[in-house]
Design an enzyme around this catalytic site. Structure first.
Site, short mmCIF file in Angstrom:
data_model
loop_
_atom_site.label_atom_id
_atom_site.label_comp_id
_atom_site.label_asym_id
_atom_site.label_seq_id
_atom_site.Cartn_x
_atom_site.Cartn_y
_atom_site.Cartn_z
N HIS A 218 29.26 19.95 53.39
CA HIS A 218 28.20 19.09 52.83
C HIS A 218 28.42 18.79 51.34
O HIS A 218 27.68 17.99 50.77
CB HIS A 218 26.81 19.68 53.10
CG HIS A 218 26.35 20.76 52.18
ND1 HIS A 218 26.45 22.09 52.48
CD2 HIS A 218 25.76 20.70 50.96
CE1 HIS A 218 25.94 22.80 51.48
NE2 HIS A 218 25.51 21.98 50.54
N ASP B 242 29.92 23.97 58.52
CA ASP B 242 29.82 23.55 57.12
C ASP B 242 30.96 24.14 56.28
O ASP B 242 30.74 25.00 55.44
CB ASP B 242 28.44 23.95 56.57
CG ASP B 242 28.10 23.23 55.28
OD1 ASP B 242 28.86 22.34 54.87
OD2 ASP B 242 27.05 23.57 54.68
N GLN C 51 20.51 25.92 44.89
CA GLN C 51 21.15 24.61 44.75
C GLN C 51 22.29 24.67 43.72
O GLN C 51 22.08 25.16 42.60
CB GLN C 51 20.12 23.55 44.33
CG GLN C 51 19.44 22.88 45.52
CD GLN C 51 18.77 23.84 46.47
OE1 GLN C 51 18.09 24.74 46.04
NE2 GLN C 51 18.97 23.65 47.76
N GLY C 52 23.46 24.17 44.13
CA GLY C 52 24.63 24.20 43.25
C GLY C 52 25.56 25.36 43.54
O GLY C 52 26.68 25.39 43.05
N ASP C 53 25.08 26.33 44.31
CA ASP C 53 25.96 27.43 44.74
C ASP C 53 26.70 27.06 46.02
O ASP C 53 27.66 27.75 46.41
CB ASP C 53 25.15 28.70 45.00
CG ASP C 53 24.57 29.29 43.72
OD1 ASP C 53 25.27 29.26 42.70
OD2 ASP C 53 23.42 29.76 43.75
N SER C 54 26.25 26.01 46.68
CA SER C 54 26.85 25.58 47.94
C SER C 54 28.37 25.50 47.86
O SER C 54 28.92 25.06 46.84
CB SER C 54 26.35 24.19 48.32
OG SER C 54 25.15 24.31 49.00
#
Ligand code: ARG
Length: 259
Positions: A72, A118, A205-208
């Protein structure tokens, strides 16, 4: 609406959209004071395989020239020179210490449609001379306590971080995870959950795309997960959901060898 919610919680840099869902539940004072959420700063060199990607995601060096991240976080499979990988530093603003390399190619998991699967690989223009992170090839490490790290928000709705943060989160069984509100769509064989029932510690959010890892039988770090999604961040009864790396280990290896 279900589909929209699923898309929202998957997020990367969906700033406004992320804020919309975030605002549904205010961050508690205790949560706001914490810092990944509920973590501490990683030491320089502690996780040398950690990579920050310019679209606002994390990743790990699978080989010195291939970053393993989340599907993603990237577009479709094909040549791609638009991503910059930063490695070698905990401080992203340390311009003399950091190594920055552009992408040449993105490989997104075949069949990825926003649910499960993912994972993605990013081929770099040059190798980065840093240690890589091996991936779990069996389910034997899919339990216990995991470490997560990233430059993502340190609280739900919060800002991206300059310094790499780390935290430890316990394994949550598929049955337990699926029982939580918003988690019924968990793809049990492709996703693995981690977090405390009380919340407080989580990726955000942003660690993905970044790794979830632990020690193996030889005390080496081994990657068991890829940061994927969650309902908010660090909420009670809302674990982080990670791509189950062992399920895709052979697909990752064969894709990497073709890049
Ligand atoms: N989708 C987020 C990203 O793109 C990661 C969310 C992880 N959330 C969580 N509660 N563990 O950065």
């Amino acid at each position: 609406m279900k589909k929209l919610l699923t898309a929202l919680k998957r997020c990367v840099v969906l700033g406004a959209a992320a804020l919309a869902i975030v605002s549904l539940q205010p961050v508690s004072a205790a949560q706001a004071a914490e810092r990944v959420v509920g973590g501490t700063r990683a030491a320089q060199g502690e996780f040398p395989f950690m990579v920050r990607l310019s679209m606002g995601c994390g990743g790990a060096l699978y080989t010195q020239q291939i970053v393993l991240t989340a599907a993603h976080c990237v577009g479709s499979t094909g040549p791609n020179t638009g991503i910059t990988a930063t490695a070698g530093v905990v401080d992203l603003q340390n311009s003399s210490g950091r190594v920055q390399v552009r992408s040449t190619y993105v490989y997104r998991a075949p069949g990825y449609n926003g649910t499960g699967k993912d994972w993605a690989l990013i081929k770099l223009a040059q190798p980065i001379n840093l240690p890589t992170l091996k991936i779990a090839t069996t389910t034997q490490y899919n339990s216990g306590t995991f470490t997560v790290a990233g430059w993502g928000a340190n609280r739900e709705g919060g800002a991206q971080q300059r310094y790499l943060l780390k935290a430890n989160v316990p394994f949550v069984s598929d049955a337990q995870c699926r029982s939580y509100s918003g988690y019924s769509g968990l793809v049990a064989n492709e996703e693995i959950c981690a977090g405390l029932p009380s919340g407080g510690v989580d990726t955000c959010q942003g660690d993905s795309g970044g790794p979830m890892f632990r020690r193996d039988a030889s005390n080496a770090w081994i990657q068991v997960g890829i940061v994927s999604w969650g309902i908010g961040c660090a909420r009670p009864n809302a674990p982080g959901v990670y791509t189950e790396v062992s399920t895709f280990a052979s697909a990752i290896a064969s894709a990497a060898s073709s890049l």
